[in-house]
Design a protein around this motif. Structure first.
Motif, PDB file in Angstrom:
ATOM      1  N   GLY A 115       0.851  -1.219   0.050  1.00 56.08           N
ATOM      2  CA  GLY A 115      -0.062  -0.008  -0.070  1.00 56.08           C
ATOM      3  C   GLY A 115       0.743   1.155   0.064  1.00 56.08           C
ATOM      4  N   LEU A 116       1.982   1.186   0.686  1.00 55.11           N
ATOM      5  CA  LEU A 116       2.682   2.567   0.783  1.00 55.11           C
ATOM      6  C   LEU A 116       3.392   2.926  -0.518  1.00 55.11           C
ATOM      7  N   SER A 117       3.761   1.808  -1.433  1.00 58.91           N
ATOM      8  CA  SER A 117       4.163   1.928  -2.824  1.00 58.91           C
ATOM      9  C   SER A 117       3.083   2.377  -3.690  1.00 58.91           C
ATOM     10  N   ILE A 118       1.897   2.027  -3.559  1.00 60.72           N
ATOM     11  CA  ILE A 118       0.673   2.437  -4.381  1.00 60.72           C
ATOM     12  C   ILE A 118       0.673   4.021  -4.150  1.00 60.72           C
ATOM     13  N   VAL A 119       0.537   4.431  -2.874  1.00 62.66           N
ATOM     14  CA  VAL A 119       0.426   5.756  -2.688  1.00 62.66           C
ATOM     15  C   VAL A 119       1.421   6.714  -3.149  1.00 62.66           C
ATOM     16  N   LYS A 120       2.692   6.237  -2.668  1.00 63.14           N
ATOM     17  CA  LYS A 120       3.815   7.005  -3.286  1.00 63.14           C
ATOM     18  C   LYS A 120       3.634   7.080  -4.837  1.00 63.14           C
ATOM     19  N   ALA A 121       3.313   5.980  -5.333  1.00 67.66           N
ATOM     20  CA  ALA A 121       3.210   6.042  -6.977  1.00 67.66           C
ATOM     21  C   ALA A 121       2.086   6.900  -7.489  1.00 67.66           C
ATOM     22  N   LEU A 122       0.986   6.776  -7.047  1.00 73.31           N
ATOM     23  CA  LEU A 122      -0.183   7.773  -7.108  1.00 73.31           C
ATOM     24  C   LEU A 122       0.323   9.259  -6.898  1.00 73.31           C
ATOM     25  N   ARG A 123       0.945   9.788  -6.032  1.00 78.96           N
ATOM     26  CA  ARG A 123       1.239  10.870  -5.630  1.00 78.96           C
ATOM     27  C   ARG A 123       2.383  11.420  -6.594  1.00 78.96           C
ATOM     28  N   ALA A 124       3.114  10.528  -6.911  1.00 76.73           N
ATOM     29  CA  ALA A 124       4.607  11.114  -8.011  1.00 76.73           C
ATOM     30  C   ALA A 124       3.620  11.010  -9.095  1.00 76.73           C
ATOM     31  N   ALA A 125       2.652  10.500  -9.762  1.00 71.45           N
ATOM     32  CA  ALA A 125       1.955  10.899 -10.944  1.00 71.45           C
ATOM     33  C   ALA A 125       0.990  11.991 -10.744  1.00 71.45           C
ATOM     34  N   GLY A 126       1.000  12.662  -9.554  1.00 74.97           N
ATOM     35  CA  GLY A 126       0.222  13.834  -9.566  1.00 74.97           C
ATOM     36  C   GLY A 126      -1.244  13.397  -9.193  1.00 74.97           C
ATOM     37  N   ILE A 127      -1.673  12.458  -8.860  1.00 72.75           N
ATOM     38  CA  ILE A 127      -3.210  12.183  -8.411  1.00 72.75           C
ATOM     39  C   ILE A 127      -3.152  12.335  -6.867  1.00 72.75           C
ATOM     40  N   LYS A 128      -4.336  13.344  -6.572  1.00 75.38           N
ATOM     41  CA  LYS A 128      -4.471  13.699  -5.371  1.00 75.38           C
ATOM     42  C   LYS A 128      -5.661  13.035  -4.592  1.00 75.38           C
ATOM     43  N   THR A 129      -6.385  11.976  -5.025  1.00 74.28           N
ATOM     44  CA  THR A 129      -7.135  11.522  -4.484  1.00 74.28           C
ATOM     45  C   THR A 129      -7.127  11.194  -2.824  1.00 74.28           C
ATOM     46  N   PRO A 130      -7.651  11.658  -2.159  1.00 75.41           N
ATOM     47  CA  PRO A 130      -7.386  11.527  -0.443  1.00 75.41           C
ATOM     48  C   PRO A 130      -7.470   9.818  -0.404  1.00 75.41           C
ATOM     49  N   VAL A 131      -6.597   9.592   0.602  1.00 74.56           N
ATOM     50  CA  VAL A 131      -5.978   8.204   0.980  1.00 74.56           C
ATOM     51  C   VAL A 131      -6.250   8.130   2.466  1.00 74.56           C
ATOM     52  N   LEU A 132      -6.755   7.071   2.895  1.00 77.89           N
ATOM     53  CA  LEU A 132      -6.908   6.642   4.300  1.00 77.89           C
ATOM     54  C   LEU A 132      -6.309   5.387   4.510  1.00 77.89           C
ATOM     55  N   PHE A 133      -5.168   5.218   5.338  1.00 74.70           N
ATOM     56  CA  PHE A 133      -4.443   3.791   5.358  1.00 74.70           C
ATOM     57  C   PHE A 133      -5.285   3.374   6.464  1.00 74.70           C
ATOM     58  N   LEU A 134      -5.576   2.022   6.213  1.00 72.30           N
ATOM     59  CA  LEU A 134      -6.318   1.276   7.398  1.00 72.30           C
ATOM     60  C   LEU A 134      -5.470  -0.130   7.448  1.00 72.30           C
ATOM     61  N   THR A 135      -4.952  -0.380   8.459  1.00 74.94           N
ATOM     62  CA  THR A 135      -3.754  -1.238   8.657  1.00 74.94           C
ATOM     63  C   THR A 135      -3.505  -1.690  10.026  1.00 74.94           C
ATOM     64  N   SER A 136      -2.990  -2.651  10.210  1.00 78.14           N
ATOM     65  CA  SER A 136      -2.559  -3.176  11.372  1.00 78.14           C
ATOM     66  C   SER A 136      -1.223  -2.898  11.752  1.00 78.14           C
ATOM     67  N   VAL A 137      -0.446  -2.311  10.677  1.00 80.06           N
ATOM     68  CA  VAL A 137       0.760  -1.626  11.052  1.00 80.06           C
ATOM     69  C   VAL A 137       0.693  -0.405  11.678  1.00 80.06           C
TER      70      VAL A 137
END
Length: 225
Positions: free
Chosen positions: A59-81
């Motif tokens: 999930g961390l890599s997904i969000v980094k890739a989205l932000r690098a591509a300029g995609i600003k959709t709000p993200v909520l991490f839901l995780t046991s970490v």
């Protein structure tokens, strides 16, 4: 509201999707990381709910890739970490909120609704300037005093991190994480070598120094006070 749930645990994803569907929202579930990245980048969603531990691509890599591509959709991490460092890492990667499992659906829904109510992101400027240095984040070009400066991809990434944090001191560890994605010390002089190369290109031909070494701490890019 259109919500993409990126979660590989079937029981959890079905529970979340059912809750949002009952509230009148369109909730989709994807369980694999690379497929999720493709959907999140290619379609319009109001909020992304992202687990960090996923098959294929985390999930961390997904969000980094989205932000690098300029995609600003709000993200909520839901995780046991859920350690402090993990939460900081998630937010610095581009997450907007962080909720640790186990969770109450009412709290999840309230946080998602809050993210959806936020004003839309304003278009981020493509060019960041520090004194007479101009960094175009879209065209991936650098100019100083109007002169084009040719940088290698890793040099550009290093400069981008520095200009985005103008005036802040970035430690060697911070640069290893943000530029090379190293979460350990490789015991090499890679940071120092690239700083030296960058300084040769953006500073040495010009009368004013912008890239500063802060002794025993790190590096900072700023115009002289």
């Amino acid at each position: 509201m259109r919500i993409l749930i990126i979660e590989d645990d079937q029981q959890t994803s079905e529970y979340i999707a059912k809750g949002f569907s009952e509230a009148g929202h369109n909730a989709e579930v994807i369980t694999e990381g690379r497929n999720a990245l493709s959907h999140a980048a290619g379609e319009e969603y109001d909020v992304l709910i992202v687990d960090r531990m996923l098959p294929g691509l985390d999930g961390l890599s997904i969000v980094k890739a989205l932000r690098a591509a300029g995609i600003k959709t709000p993200v909520l991490f839901l995780t046991s970490v859920g350690g402090l460092d993990d939460r900081v890492e998630g937010l610095e990667a581009g997450g907007d909120d962080y909720l640790v499992k186990p969770f109450a659906f009412s709290e999840l829904a309230a946080r998602v609704n809050a993210l959806h109510r936020r004003p839309p992101f304003q278009s981020e400027t493509n060019v960041i300037s520090v004194a007479d240095l101009e960094v175009d984040l879209i065209r991936r070009t650098v100019r100083r005093s109007g002169k084009i400066i040719d940088l290698q991809p890793r040099e550009f990434r290093l400069l981008e991190v520095l200009v985005r944090n103008e005036g802040r001191v970035l430690t060697r560890t911070m640069l290893l994480e943000r530029v090379w994605d190293f979460h350990f010390d490789p015991k090499t002089s890679v940071v120092e070598t690239h700083i030296s190369r960058l300084r040769t290109k953006i500073d040495k031909p010009f009368p004013i120094q912008l890239l500063h070494t802060v002794r025993n701490t790190g590096y900072s890019l700023h115009a002289p006070h």
